[in-house]
Design an enzyme around this catalytic site. Structure first.
Site, PDB file in Angstrom:
ATOM      1  N   LYS A   1       7.342 -25.358 -37.146  1.00 12.50           N
ATOM      2  CA  LYS A   1       5.964 -25.848 -37.011  1.00 12.50           C
ATOM      3  C   LYS A   1       5.670 -26.986 -37.990  1.00 12.50           C
ATOM      4  CE  LYS A   1       4.287 -21.716 -37.993  1.00 12.50           C
ATOM      5  NZ  LYS A   1       5.500 -20.898 -38.198  1.00 12.50           N
TER       6      LYS A   1
ATOM      7  N   ARG B   1      -3.092 -17.077 -36.651  1.00 12.05           N
ATOM      8  CA  ARG B   1      -1.905 -16.243 -36.690  1.00 12.05           C
ATOM      9  C   ARG B   1      -2.209 -14.838 -36.157  1.00 12.05           C
ATOM     10  NH1 ARG B   1       2.380 -17.175 -41.146  1.00 12.05           N
ATOM     11  NH2 ARG B   1       1.358 -19.155 -41.135  1.00 12.05           N
TER      12      ARG B   1
ATOM     13  N   ARG C   1      15.980 -23.658 -46.425  1.00 14.26           N
ATOM     14  CA  ARG C   1      14.893 -24.632 -46.558  1.00 14.26           C
ATOM     15  C   ARG C   1      14.699 -25.069 -48.015  1.00 14.26           C
ATOM     16  NH1 ARG C   1       9.208 -23.300 -44.057  1.00 14.26           N
ATOM     17  NH2 ARG C   1       9.514 -21.344 -45.188  1.00 14.26           N
TER      18      ARG C   1
ATOM     19  N   ARG D   1      10.974 -22.314 -51.714  1.00 14.07           N
ATOM     20  CA  ARG D   1       9.718 -21.569 -51.685  1.00 14.07           C
ATOM     21  C   ARG D   1       9.943 -20.132 -52.135  1.00 14.07           C
ATOM     22  NH1 ARG D   1       6.593 -22.830 -46.078  1.00 14.07           N
ATOM     23  NH2 ARG D   1       6.354 -20.563 -46.141  1.00 14.07           N
TER      24      ARG D   1
ATOM     25  N   ARG E   1       8.255 -11.166 -43.535  1.00 16.58           N
ATOM     26  CA  ARG E   1       7.369 -12.113 -42.835  1.00 16.58           C
ATOM     27  C   ARG E   1       7.626 -12.095 -41.334  1.00 16.58           C
ATOM     28  NH1 ARG E   1       9.231 -17.228 -45.642  1.00 16.58           N
ATOM     29  NH2 ARG E   1       7.918 -18.357 -44.197  1.00 16.58           N
TER      30      ARG E   1
HETATM   31  P1  AP5 Z   1       9.611 -25.286 -40.946  1.00 20.17           P
HETATM   32  O1  AP5 Z   1       9.223 -26.483 -40.169  1.00 20.17           O
HETATM   33  O2  AP5 Z   1       9.216 -25.202 -42.378  1.00 20.17           O
HETATM   34  O3  AP5 Z   1       9.164 -23.973 -40.165  1.00 20.17           O
HETATM   35  P2  AP5 Z   1       7.731 -23.333 -40.057  1.00 20.17           P
HETATM   36  O4  AP5 Z   1       7.612 -22.807 -38.650  1.00 20.17           O
HETATM   37  O5  AP5 Z   1       6.676 -24.269 -40.519  1.00 20.17           O
HETATM   38  O6  AP5 Z   1       7.946 -22.107 -41.025  1.00 20.17           O
HETATM   39  P3  AP5 Z   1       7.081 -21.585 -42.240  1.00 20.17           P
HETATM   40  O7  AP5 Z   1       7.979 -20.647 -42.992  1.00 20.17           O
HETATM   41  O8  AP5 Z   1       6.449 -22.678 -43.024  1.00 20.17           O
HETATM   42  O9  AP5 Z   1       6.010 -20.798 -41.477  1.00 20.17           O
HETATM   43  P4  AP5 Z   1       5.201 -19.644 -41.996  1.00 20.17           P
HETATM   44  O10 AP5 Z   1       4.310 -19.510 -40.828  1.00 20.17           O
HETATM   45  O11 AP5 Z   1       5.911 -18.414 -42.406  1.00 20.17           O
HETATM   46  O12 AP5 Z   1       4.656 -20.160 -43.396  1.00 20.17           O
HETATM   47  P5  AP5 Z   1       3.273 -20.779 -43.780  1.00 20.17           P
HETATM   48  O13 AP5 Z   1       3.560 -21.848 -44.756  1.00 20.17           O
HETATM   49  O14 AP5 Z   1       2.450 -21.098 -42.576  1.00 20.17           O
HETATM   50  O15 AP5 Z   1      11.186 -25.140 -40.826  1.00 20.17           O
HETATM   51  C1  AP5 Z   1      11.913 -24.183 -41.575  1.00 20.17           C
HETATM   52  C2  AP5 Z   1      13.264 -24.788 -42.017  1.00 20.17           C
HETATM   53  O16 AP5 Z   1      14.039 -25.111 -40.892  1.00 20.17           O
HETATM   54  C3  AP5 Z   1      13.117 -26.090 -42.805  1.00 20.17           C
HETATM   55  O17 AP5 Z   1      14.116 -26.096 -43.789  1.00 20.17           O
HETATM   56  C4  AP5 Z   1      13.374 -27.193 -41.800  1.00 20.17           C
HETATM   57  O18 AP5 Z   1      13.959 -28.309 -42.440  1.00 20.17           O
HETATM   58  C5  AP5 Z   1      14.345 -26.514 -40.839  1.00 20.17           C
HETATM   59  N1  AP5 Z   1      14.106 -26.893 -39.447  1.00 20.17           N
HETATM   60  C6  AP5 Z   1      12.921 -26.884 -38.798  1.00 20.17           C
HETATM   61  N2  AP5 Z   1      13.070 -27.249 -37.511  1.00 20.17           N
HETATM   62  C7  AP5 Z   1      14.402 -27.468 -37.355  1.00 20.17           C
HETATM   63  C8  AP5 Z   1      15.181 -27.835 -36.229  1.00 20.17           C
HETATM   64  N3  AP5 Z   1      14.647 -28.039 -35.022  1.00 20.17           N
HETATM   65  N4  AP5 Z   1      16.507 -27.994 -36.400  1.00 20.17           N
HETATM   66  C9  AP5 Z   1      17.044 -27.775 -37.598  1.00 20.17           C
HETATM   67  N5  AP5 Z   1      16.382 -27.421 -38.717  1.00 20.17           N
HETATM   68  C10 AP5 Z   1      15.050 -27.261 -38.584  1.00 20.17           C
HETATM   69  O19 AP5 Z   1       2.551 -19.554 -44.492  1.00 20.17           O
HETATM   70  C11 AP5 Z   1       2.986 -19.056 -45.735  1.00 20.17           C
HETATM   71  C12 AP5 Z   1       2.147 -17.843 -46.127  1.00 20.17           C
HETATM   72  O20 AP5 Z   1       0.743 -18.219 -46.231  1.00 20.17           O
HETATM   73  C13 AP5 Z   1       2.135 -16.677 -45.116  1.00 20.17           C
HETATM   74  O21 AP5 Z   1       3.227 -15.821 -45.295  1.00 20.17           O
HETATM   75  C14 AP5 Z   1       0.786 -16.008 -45.462  1.00 20.17           C
HETATM   76  O22 AP5 Z   1       0.869 -15.240 -46.625  1.00 20.17           O
HETATM   77  C15 AP5 Z   1      -0.119 -17.197 -45.729  1.00 20.17           C
HETATM   78  N6  AP5 Z   1      -0.773 -17.690 -44.524  1.00 20.17           N
HETATM   79  C16 AP5 Z   1      -0.626 -18.933 -43.981  1.00 20.17           C
HETATM   80  N7  AP5 Z   1      -1.378 -19.048 -42.871  1.00 20.17           N
HETATM   81  C17 AP5 Z   1      -2.003 -17.866 -42.700  1.00 20.17           C
HETATM   82  C18 AP5 Z   1      -2.892 -17.361 -41.713  1.00 20.17           C
HETATM   83  N8  AP5 Z   1      -3.286 -18.110 -40.677  1.00 20.17           N
HETATM   84  N9  AP5 Z   1      -3.339 -16.079 -41.822  1.00 20.17           N
HETATM   85  C19 AP5 Z   1      -2.970 -15.304 -42.857  1.00 20.17           C
HETATM   86  N10 AP5 Z   1      -2.123 -15.721 -43.827  1.00 20.17           N
HETATM   87  C20 AP5 Z   1      -1.636 -16.983 -43.751  1.00 20.17           C
END
Ligand code: AP5
Length: 220
Positions: free
Chosen positions: A13, A89, A128, A161, A172
């Site tokens: 994402k 989410r 990552r 991270r 997660r």
């Molecule tokens: P990346 O693009 O970072 O993936 P992502 O889907 O954004 O994954 P996240 O881990 O950031 O999502 P998340 O939802 O767990 O975390 P968030 O920050 O929102 O890609 C991952 C890796 O793969 C990278 O190294 C990238 O380079 C590589 N990659 C990507 N695409 C690729 C491809 N096509 N090919 C090859 N490599 C690729 O949330 C963190 C925390 O915040 C949560 O755990 C929670 O505690 C809190 N939080 C955030 N939002 C909410 C909410 N709405 N409600 C409640 N708590 C929340």
């Protein structure tokens, strides 16, 4: 275009939203990034969410919706369009987002759902690296920076991270699986759910989604 990007941790994402911002000029709002910045500043919001974010649990719905309602209302609001990453989410957050968008008379175009096998998600998350300054994403094998340990965009230092430890990744993914079914059903019922295969190189997935955006007339 006004879309939400759905998908489990590691679905890509953040990486895609960053490309939409760069190439399509679509404003990108990431709840995870907002929370990490607030934690780094040790702000009152950062203090409230720190334990949730570092342990991989979800921040309470009311608080997340309140934070996003403010961001969507501030500076230009949702009128320039948006790509929301990591929000909503849960079903309750999706209903909260709809209430905010109704107030702005800016309905959502669609919910793009990135699918990938779990083994791939774990490989992506455990490799990552993120820029400590601007939050840009990299991967030790598949998305390497031009200079080792440094961000291509701002030359910031690349770090791991806290929630990308293997046991936290598994937690997660399990929390996300439980929340995803009702969330996806919510958008499916409204005819707004657009599943996209999220496996493959980031440029390949970008092209798949761009094709969808064009077919739907969300971009030129
Ligand atoms: P990346 O693009 O970072 O993936 P992502 O889907 O954004 O994954 P996240 O881990 O950031 O999502 P998340 O939802 O767990 O975390 P968030 O920050 O929102 O890609 C991952 C890796 O793969 C990278 O190294 C990238 O380079 C590589 N990659 C990507 N695409 C690729 C491809 N096509 N090919 C090859 N490599 C690729 O949330 C963190 C925390 O915040 C949560 O755990 C929670 O505690 C809190 N939080 C955030 N939002 C909410 C909410 N709405 N409600 C409640 N708590 C929340």
């Amino acid at each position: 275009m006004r879309i939400v990007l759905l998908g489990p941790p590691g679905a890509g994402k953040g990486s895609l939203a960053s490309l939409y911002r760069e190439r399509l000029g679509a404003p990108h709002l990431s709840t995870g990034q907002i929370f990490r910045e607030e934690i780094a500043r040790n702000s009152p919001l950062g203090q409230r969410v720190k334990a949730y974010v570092t342990s991989g649990r979800l921040v309470p719905n009311n608080l997340v919706v309140e934070v996003m309602a403010k961001r969507l209302s501030g500076r230009g609001g949702s009128s320039r369009g948006f790509v929301l990453d990591g929000f909503p989410r849960t079903r309750a957050q999706a209903a909260g987002l709809d209430r905010v968008l109704r107030r702005h008379r800016q309905p959502l175009d669609g919910a793009v759902y990135l699918t990938s096998p779990t083994s791939l998600l774990v490989r992506r998350l455990s490799g990552r690296r993120v820029c400590a300054r601007c939050g840009e994403n990299y991967h030790v094998r598949t998305m390497r920076p031009k200079h080792l340990g440094r961000c291509d965009r701002c030359n910031g230092r690349l770090t791991t991270r806290k929630d990308d430890r293997l046991e936290t990744i598994r937690k997660r993914l399990s929390i996300d699986r439980k929340a995803a079914a009702p969330l996806l059903a919510y958008y499916r019922q409204k005819g707004l759910l657009f599943p996209v295969n999220g496996a493959g190189h980031v440029e390949t997935v970008y092209k798949r989604t761009l094709g969808l955006f064009r077919r739907q007339d969300w971009v030129n």
